[in-house]
Design an enzyme around this catalytic site. Structure first.
Site, PDB file in Angstrom:
ATOM      1  N   TYR A 165     -11.884 -19.860  -7.836  1.00 34.01           N
ATOM      2  CA  TYR A 165     -11.581 -21.299  -7.920  1.00 34.01           C
ATOM      3  C   TYR A 165     -12.849 -22.110  -7.676  1.00 34.01           C
ATOM      4  O   TYR A 165     -13.160 -23.053  -8.427  1.00 34.01           O
ATOM      5  CB  TYR A 165     -10.515 -21.648  -6.876  1.00 34.01           C
ATOM      6  N   LYS A 169     -14.840 -24.697 -10.332  1.00 30.26           N
ATOM      7  CA  LYS A 169     -15.073 -26.131 -10.088  1.00 30.26           C
ATOM      8  C   LYS A 169     -16.581 -26.433 -10.110  1.00 30.26           C
ATOM      9  O   LYS A 169     -16.992 -27.479 -10.609  1.00 30.26           O
ATOM     10  CB  LYS A 169     -14.446 -26.559  -8.752  1.00 30.26           C
TER      11      LYS A 169
HETATM   12  N1  LIG Z   1      -4.378 -30.494  -3.662  1.00 27.04           N
HETATM   13  C1  LIG Z   1      -5.608 -30.387  -3.206  1.00 27.04           C
HETATM   14  O1  LIG Z   1      -5.825 -30.285  -1.971  1.00 27.04           O
HETATM   15  C2  LIG Z   1      -6.780 -30.466  -4.132  1.00 27.04           C
HETATM   16  C3  LIG Z   1      -8.057 -30.577  -3.563  1.00 27.04           C
HETATM   17  C4  LIG Z   1      -9.166 -30.685  -4.400  1.00 27.04           C
HETATM   18  C5  LIG Z   1      -8.986 -30.694  -5.772  1.00 27.04           C
HETATM   19  N2  LIG Z   1      -7.740 -30.575  -6.305  1.00 27.04           N
HETATM   20  C6  LIG Z   1      -7.609 -30.617  -7.766  1.00 27.04           C
HETATM   21  O2  LIG Z   1      -6.756 -31.686  -8.125  1.00 27.04           O
HETATM   22  C7  LIG Z   1      -6.128 -31.406  -9.383  1.00 27.04           C
HETATM   23  C8  LIG Z   1      -4.634 -31.683  -9.269  1.00 27.04           C
HETATM   24  O3  LIG Z   1      -4.102 -30.804  -8.306  1.00 27.04           O
HETATM   25  P1  LIG Z   1      -2.747 -31.094  -7.494  1.00 27.04           P
HETATM   26  O4  LIG Z   1      -3.080 -30.918  -6.062  1.00 27.04           O
HETATM   27  O5  LIG Z   1      -2.096 -32.344  -7.957  1.00 27.04           O
HETATM   28  O6  LIG Z   1      -1.916 -29.798  -7.943  1.00 27.04           O
HETATM   29  P2  LIG Z   1      -0.444 -29.575  -8.524  1.00 27.04           P
HETATM   30  O7  LIG Z   1       0.528 -30.464  -7.843  1.00 27.04           O
HETATM   31  O8  LIG Z   1      -0.253 -28.096  -8.490  1.00 27.04           O
HETATM   32  O9  LIG Z   1      -0.580 -30.054 -10.052  1.00 27.04           O
HETATM   33  C9  LIG Z   1      -1.328 -29.345 -10.977  1.00 27.04           C
HETATM   34  C10 LIG Z   1      -0.974 -29.829 -12.363  1.00 27.04           C
HETATM   35  O10 LIG Z   1      -1.738 -29.070 -13.319  1.00 27.04           O
HETATM   36  C11 LIG Z   1      -0.821 -28.592 -14.293  1.00 27.04           C
HETATM   37  N3  LIG Z   1      -1.291 -27.399 -14.984  1.00 27.04           N
HETATM   38  C12 LIG Z   1      -1.502 -26.142 -14.493  1.00 27.04           C
HETATM   39  N4  LIG Z   1      -1.891 -25.324 -15.487  1.00 27.04           N
HETATM   40  C13 LIG Z   1      -1.920 -26.070 -16.614  1.00 27.04           C
HETATM   41  C14 LIG Z   1      -2.227 -25.805 -17.961  1.00 27.04           C
HETATM   42  N5  LIG Z   1      -2.580 -24.578 -18.386  1.00 27.04           N
HETATM   43  N6  LIG Z   1      -2.166 -26.822 -18.862  1.00 27.04           N
HETATM   44  C15 LIG Z   1      -1.800 -28.053 -18.476  1.00 27.04           C
HETATM   45  N7  LIG Z   1      -1.471 -28.368 -17.220  1.00 27.04           N
HETATM   46  C16 LIG Z   1      -1.531 -27.374 -16.309  1.00 27.04           C
HETATM   47  C17 LIG Z   1       0.475 -28.342 -13.553  1.00 27.04           C
HETATM   48  O11 LIG Z   1       1.553 -28.224 -14.456  1.00 27.04           O
HETATM   49  P3  LIG Z   1       2.900 -27.427 -14.046  1.00 27.04           P
HETATM   50  O12 LIG Z   1       3.696 -28.369 -13.192  1.00 27.04           O
HETATM   51  O13 LIG Z   1       3.524 -27.145 -15.372  1.00 27.04           O
HETATM   52  O14 LIG Z   1       2.481 -26.186 -13.303  1.00 27.04           O
HETATM   53  C18 LIG Z   1       0.508 -29.624 -12.715  1.00 27.04           C
HETATM   54  O15 LIG Z   1       0.960 -30.682 -13.509  1.00 27.04           O
HETATM   55  C19 LIG Z   1      -6.495 -29.971  -9.723  1.00 27.04           C
HETATM   56  O16 LIG Z   1      -7.548 -29.971 -10.661  1.00 27.04           O
HETATM   57  C20 LIG Z   1      -6.984 -29.406  -8.395  1.00 27.04           C
HETATM   58  O17 LIG Z   1      -7.932 -28.368  -8.588  1.00 27.04           O
HETATM   59  C21 LIG Z   1      -6.636 -30.446  -5.524  1.00 27.04           C
END
Ligand SMILES: NC(=O)c1ccc[n+]([C@@H]2O[C@H](COP(=O)([O-])OP(=O)(O)OC[C@H]3O[C@@H](n4cnc5c(N)ncnc54)[C@H](OP(=O)(O)O)[C@@H]3O)[C@@H](O)[C@H]2O)c1
Length: 250
Positions: A165, A169
């Site tokens: 991961y 990134k």
């Molecule tokens: N949460 C954290 O602490 C955190 C911290 C730093 C960065 N981030 C980044 O923030 C972003 C959003 O994360 P989040 O925390 O909101 O996570 P999340 O709630 O798991 O949402 C992830 C989203 O990405 C979608 N997704 C996964 N695989 C996909 C694909 N092949 N094509 C299209 N969509 C896809 C998921 O769709 P489904 O619902 O269909 O699975 C969901 O809509 C990510 O890039 C993550 O790396 C998160």
């Protein structure tokens, strides 16, 4: 006449993507909800339109070339341009395995979405973005991808062990820099920036939002604040990596 702002957010059916869609929709942007699953996408559209947003579903799996081509066709036909692309879709498949042992199959899954998927969507959307008078690409990155922070004892990232991961990134950050440089040297008016949302209470990476919140994660609204600022400010820089406090180290 000024063009309406048309904004595509990948992975917008839940988590931070949904929060970004809700906030930018409230600010009057036309929201294209990227969702790989039709039903989950439709449920998000219902919630957003109930809140008064102008939101349309774009079925989009960032790892599937046909899906990306169909999304481009839909946006081309319905709008003819794109103002803002927010590459938010992401996933983490590592489960704290040591770098010496983590299977490259797992790493490839991280890279398929977080790096190659982000690039495939961006490259496909560039012709539509270049039809906008001032377009923006915002890549949702993470401090987990910061090479500098991973070497700073005391930084949260120093303790992290999710090399697939984290590397995906870091690689997406390099794409951000290189594309920003290319576009700023061209005659298009497109900025490219990376954002660190911080640790946010969503269902990301197999944990529940409630357990992340219990460990001190921010709310989705706090997590998307910097992204919303970049999507709404009248002018912004390019080739930056920032969080709500300002510049963070690549
Ligand atoms: N949460 C954290 O602490 C955190 C911290 C730093 C960065 N981030 C980044 O923030 C972003 C959003 O994360 P989040 O925390 O909101 O996570 P999340 O709630 O798991 O949402 C992830 C989203 O990405 C979608 N997704 C996964 N695989 C996909 C694909 N092949 N094509 C299209 N969509 C896809 C998921 O769709 P489904 O619902 O269909 O699975 C969901 O809509 C990510 O890039 C993550 O790396 C998160």
């Amino acid at each position: 006449m000024k063009q309406p702002i048309v904004t595509l957010i990948t992975g917008a059916n839940t988590g931070m993507g949904f929060e970004i869609a809700a906030e930018l929709g409230q600010q009057g942007q036309t929201i294209l909800v990227g969702a790989r699953d039709l039903e989950r996408g439709q449920a998000a559209i219902k919630q957003l339109t109930d809140q008064g947003a102008e939101a349309t579903l774009v079925q989009l799996d960032v790892t599937n070339q046909d899906s990306i081509a169909k999304a481009v066709h839909q946006i081309e036909t319905d709008y003819g341009y794109l103002s803002i692309l927010i590459n938010n879709a992401g996933a983490a498949f590592d489960q704290h395995q040591a770098p010496s042992q983590l299977s490259t199959n797992v790493m490839r899954r991280d890279f398929d979405i977080n790096f190659f998927g982000l690039i495939d969507v961006t490259q496909a959307m560039l012709p539509l973005l270049s039809k906008s008078s001032a377009a923006r690409i915002i890549n949702i990155s993470s401090m987990m991808g910061s090479l500098t922070a991973s070497l700073m004892p005391g930084a949260e990232t120093y303790q992290a062990s999710a090399v697939g991961y984290q590397a995906s990134k870091a690689a997406a950050n390099m794409f951000t820099i290189q594309l920003a440089k290319q576009l700023s040297a061209s005659d298009t008016n497109i900025t490219v920036n990376a954002v660190d949302p911080g640790m946010v209470a969503t269902n990301f990476g197999g944990t529940s939002a409630a357990s992340a919140a219990a460990r001190g994660a921010k709310t989705p609204a706090q997590g998307v604040a910097r992204t919303v600022a970049l999507a709404t400010r009248s002018t912004i820089d390019t080739a930056t990596f920032t969080n709500t406090n300002g510049i963070v180290p690549w």
